[in-house]
Design a protein around this motif. Structure first.
Motif, PDB file in Angstrom:
ATOM      1  N   SER A  85       6.548  94.142  85.010  1.00  0.00           N
ATOM      2  CA  SER A  85       7.799  94.512  85.957  1.00  0.00           C
ATOM      3  C   SER A  85       8.487  92.925  86.215  1.00  0.00           C
ATOM      4  O   SER A  85       9.630  92.780  86.510  1.00  0.00           O
ATOM      5  CB  SER A  85       7.588  95.297  87.244  1.00  0.00           C
ATOM      6  N   GLY A  86       7.631  92.084  86.152  1.00  0.00           N
ATOM      7  CA  GLY A  86       7.924  90.565  86.819  1.00  0.00           C
ATOM      8  C   GLY A  86       8.317  89.713  85.723  1.00  0.00           C
ATOM      9  O   GLY A  86       8.242  88.366  85.618  1.00  0.00           O
ATOM     10  N   ALA A  87       8.322  90.383  84.442  1.00  0.00           N
ATOM     11  CA  ALA A  87       8.958  89.596  83.377  1.00  0.00           C
ATOM     12  C   ALA A  87       9.926  88.353  83.415  1.00  0.00           C
ATOM     13  O   ALA A  87      10.396  87.408  83.014  1.00  0.00           O
ATOM     14  CB  ALA A  87       8.775  90.245  81.917  1.00  0.00           C
ATOM     15  N   GLY A  88      10.988  88.967  84.384  1.00  0.00           N
ATOM     16  CA  GLY A  88      12.220  88.160  84.474  1.00  0.00           C
ATOM     17  C   GLY A  88      11.757  87.076  85.401  1.00  0.00           C
ATOM     18  O   GLY A  88      12.790  86.027  85.370  1.00  0.00           O
ATOM     19  N   GLU A  89      10.714  86.720  85.692  1.00  0.00           N
ATOM     20  CA  GLU A  89      10.232  85.456  86.615  1.00  0.00           C
ATOM     21  C   GLU A  89       9.696  84.665  85.949  1.00  0.00           C
ATOM     22  O   GLU A  89       9.136  83.637  86.523  1.00  0.00           O
ATOM     23  CB  GLU A  89       9.574  86.042  87.781  1.00  0.00           C
ATOM     24  N   PHE A  90       9.525  84.894  84.414  1.00  0.00           N
ATOM     25  CA  PHE A  90       8.644  84.058  83.920  1.00  0.00           C
ATOM     26  C   PHE A  90       9.551  82.971  83.449  1.00  0.00           C
ATOM     27  O   PHE A  90       8.822  81.797  82.524  1.00  0.00           O
ATOM     28  CB  PHE A  90       8.244  84.761  82.685  1.00  0.00           C
ATOM     29  N   ASN A  91      10.521  82.432  83.894  1.00  0.00           N
ATOM     30  CA  ASN A  91      11.275  81.185  83.551  1.00  0.00           C
ATOM     31  C   ASN A  91      11.020  80.161  84.488  1.00  0.00           C
ATOM     32  O   ASN A  91      11.447  78.852  84.175  1.00  0.00           O
ATOM     33  CB  ASN A  91      12.685  81.489  83.459  1.00  0.00           C
ATOM     34  N   GLN A  92       9.898  80.194  85.437  1.00  0.00           N
ATOM     35  CA  GLN A  92       9.776  79.039  86.360  1.00  0.00           C
ATOM     36  C   GLN A  92       8.309  79.117  86.262  1.00  0.00           C
ATOM     37  O   GLN A  92       7.488  80.006  86.344  1.00  0.00           O
ATOM     38  CB  GLN A  92       9.939  79.403  87.870  1.00  0.00           C
TER      39      GLN A  92
END
Length: 343
Positions: free
Chosen positions: A301-308
């Motif tokens: 569910s937190g894949a969208g935060e993997f850019n940091q």
């Protein structure tokens, strides 16, 4: 004696058989051939041993590198975590300058849903395996076993959608009954969500791991020596007594290994659990009627935060705990099964 007879006897005396004329191999030549075969056998044995050790060492090396990579990626985030990673239920990684993440709720939901699924699946799977091996007619055993094995081919997302849209509403009366009559027991106490609970997720997980336990249990039950079964029957045991005294003890370690393998599958299930446990609230205790996230569903569910890097490291730290949890499960399986594959 006639001249013709004398000539015939002389031919017989002078004739030499083909076998007698061929020179027999000496003992030294036989020894050379035998030594050559032994040398080739030793070479092949050593080559196979080296290949097997290399393959095993490569697997261990890959596992070690994965663990080290997870650890190195997680350390920077753990250093700036503003709450206790092991005992906190807070998970807030939206602000990279104020990371606050703990795994307590993730651990509770993961373990509770997986153990509940295992408790449901193991007796049913062993019962199915016993029926297919010892009670079902031969013409029905194979097709019935194939039907059970087909459950393993159903995609996880299908199980998740079915559990959310079909099974969940059907289980609501059962959940209300358990909560009303057994609410004093912590597993059936009031939860903080009305749908998408650990109770539903556990039942779906039990269905998903059922083929694994059934298939392996069926194989180990079939390996029980026939003489053991015949001896028990000859002593007057019933079929159930024969199974209890011979088949089950012989297959015990194999059944335990199957159960632990299924538990590892349940611990790592992602999509189905993510769809069913859609209530992202904190658990209030150890109730089956709570919601929340497992390790795998939280990471997905937190894949969208993997850019940091720092928020990503928080999820990697959770993945490292799940990685270690699977090793704990395997260690428990080895201890329970006595380090053997079958009885």
């Amino acid at each position: 004696m006639t001249v013709h007879d004398a000539v015939g006897q002389s031919d017989k005396v002078g004739a030499v058989s083909p076998s007698a004329s061929a020179p027999e191999p000496s003992d030294s030549q036989s020894d050379l051939k035998s030594n050559s075969r032994q040398n080739r056998s030793r070479f092949y044995d050593q080559a196979f041993k080296v290949l097997a050790l290399t393959a095993g060492g490569f697997v261990c090396l890959v596992i070690l590198l994965i663990a080290l990579n997870l650890l190195f990626e997680a350390i920077p985030s753990l250093r700036v975590d503003n709450v206790n990673f092991l005992t906190s239920s807070v998970w807030d990684t939206t602000n990279a300058l104020n990371l606050r993440f703990g795994i307590l709720d993730l651990l509770k939901v993961t373990v509770l849903s997986s153990v509940f699924a295992l408790a449901l699946a193991v007796p049913i799977a062993i019962g199915i395996a016993t029926f297919l091996v010892s009670y079902s007619p031969a013409r029905l055993s194979r097709p019935l076993g194939a039907v059970v094995d087909l459950l393993a081919a159903v995609p996880s997302i299908i199980f998740g959608l079915w559990g959310m849209a079909v099974l969940g509403p059907k289980l609501q009366p059962v959940a209300d009954f358990l909560n009303s009559n057994l609410g004093w027991f912590f597993l059936f106490a009031d939860g903080n969500v009305s749908s998408g609970t650990i109770f539903t997720a556990g039942i779906v997980l039990a269905i998903m791991i059922l083929p694994i336990i059934t298939s392996i249990s069926r194989e180990v039950l079939q390996q029980t020596p026939v003489l053991h079964k015949e001896a028990a029957l000859a002593l007057g045991a019933t079929k159930w007594e024969m199974l209890r005294m011979t088949s089950f003890p012989y297959a015990r370690s194999g059944m335990i290994a199957a159960s632990m393998l299924a538990l590892g599958r349940a611990l790592g299930e992602t999509v189905a659990v993510l769809i069913i446990l859609r209530a992202a609230t904190s658990t209030s205790g150890f109730s089956l009627f709570d919601g929340g996230y497992t390790f795998a569903s939280k990471i997905a569910s937190g894949a969208g935060e993997f850019n940091q890097p720092l928020p990503t490291g928080a999820y990697i730290a959770a993945g490292l705990v799940l990685f270690l949890l699977t090793f704990v499960v395997n260690a428990i399986a080895r201890v329970l099964s006595g380090g053997k594959v079958n009885g």
